[in-house]
Write an enzyme that holds these catalytic residues in place. Structure first.
Site, PDB file in Angstrom:
ATOM      1  CB  THR A 221      -0.945   0.007   1.211  1.00  0.00           C
ATOM      2  OG1 THR A 221      -0.182  -0.126   2.420  1.00  0.00           O
ATOM      3  CG2 THR A 221      -1.924  -1.158   1.126  1.00  0.00           C
ATOM      4  CB  ALA A 250      -8.442   2.234  11.491  1.00  0.00           C
ATOM      5  CB  ALA A 251      -6.358   4.304   6.315  1.00  0.00           C
ATOM      6  N   GLY A 252      -5.200   1.467   6.869  1.00  0.00           N
ATOM      7  CA  GLY A 252      -4.583   0.228   6.406  1.00  0.00           C
ATOM      8  C   GLY A 252      -5.299  -1.002   6.911  1.00  0.00           C
ATOM      9  CG  ASP A 253      -5.438  -1.775  10.994  1.00  0.00           C
ATOM     10  OD1 ASP A 253      -4.451  -2.395  10.576  1.00  0.00           O
ATOM     11  OD2 ASP A 253      -5.420  -1.069  12.022  1.00  0.00           O
ATOM     12  CB  SER A 293     -13.429   5.847  10.959  1.00  0.00           C
ATOM     13  OG  SER A 293     -12.333   4.942  11.000  1.00  0.00           O
TER      14      SER A 293
END
Length: 302
Positions: A221, A250-253, A293
């Site tokens: 990513t 938490a975007a990657g998660d 989110s």
């Protein structure tokens, strides 16, 4: 068909400190606000998976403290199977302190707590959850030896393994050889390969080194540039969506959990799954906090 996903991972309570910018050495600053929210890479990925329709189970550990009780409640409320989450008497549930800048960028300090106390016995006890899964996912907020033990069980039972090497740490080739798909970001990929990733070409070079180390499938990513993927069948760069980022926590998660909810076991639809995951993470960064989110499948499709 609904995917069955098991996650071996971390459970944290996030303490979010909103600030204008990072303080300079020796500088004292006022924060704009302080909030708490459920988090931990494992918990985030599990909730992202279940909100996108996957049947999700969790292997982890919390303390018998207020944060542990609250996090178990959050996971259960989100329909995650918590049967293999152990509660340690006198233990301290993991915590993360997130310095959130006005730009939307964050810096995170983690206290691992009970996440680092998952034992071999805990993994063995959870082996049926591993054997019955389509995918087993792990991250580096738990002990790497436990990941290797769980991945070994998965490989012996033809369960696909997905390794999210975050936060960045050194990793043995033995673990890489029992990893079916690895999902580093550009910083983690650089640590694993020695290549500074600045574009598609350098991402491709890093992905090939990871393949030489034993991992057949790679997704790197690249933040605002998107995600580069390499499998035996295909490779390419999936562009990111342009949005107004408020909080990148938490975007990657979200990307990983959403990805696995859509991915076929043979990875033949990896491009479509990455596109879906990219949409999911683009929604996540537009809202404050980690778990609050993470979007549902309905929101992503809309």
């Amino acid at each position: 068909m609904m995917k069955k996903i098991t996650i071996l991972g971390s459970i944290n309570m996030d303490v979010i400190l909103e600030i204008v910018r990072l303080p300079k050495p020796g500088e004292t600053m006022e924060m704009k606000s302080l909030t708490t929210a459920g988090g931990g890479k494992g918990a985030n990925q599990a909730i992202a998976a279940v909100r996108s329709g996957a049947d999700t189970a969790f292997i982890g550990k919390v303390g018998d403290d207020t944060y542990g009780e609250k996090m178990l409640g959050i996971l259960k409320k989100n329909n995650i199977d918590t049967a293999e989450i152990t509660i340690k008497k006198g233990g301290q549930t993991g915590q993360a302190y997130i310095l959130l800048q006005e730009s939307g960028q964050n810096s995170i300090i983690i206290s691992g707590g009970t996440n680092l106390e998952i034992t071999t016995e805990d993994v063995i006890k959870a082996q049926n959850s591993i054997k019955n899964a389509d995918f087993l996912i792990a991250q580096f907020e738990v002990n790497l030896d436990r990941i290797a033990e769980a991945f070994t069980i998965a490989h012996e039972n033809k369960v696909k393994t997905i390794l999210n090497p975050a936060p960045a740490k050194n990793i043995t080739n033995d673990l890489l050889k029992i990893t079916d798909l690895i999902t580093p970001n550009e910083i983690e990929a650089q640590m694993l390969t020695g290549i500074k990733i600045i574009d598609e070409n350098t991402a491709a070079a890093a992905a090939r080194i990871l393949r030489e180390k034993g991992v057949e499938n790679v997704i790197i990513t690249l933040g605002s540039q998107g995600a580069y993927y390499l499998t035996e069948q295909e490779e390419g760069l999936i562009p990111a969506l342009r949005v107004n980022a408020i909080d990148t926590t938490a975007a990657g998660d979200t990307f990983i959990g959403a990805l696995c909810s859509q991915l076929e076991n043979n990875l033949t639809n990896i491009k479509e799954a990455i596109n879906y995951a990219t949409k999911a993470s683009s929604i996540t960064v537009q809202t404050l906090g980690a778990i609050p989110s993470i979007p549902t499948r309905k929101q992503i499709n809309k």
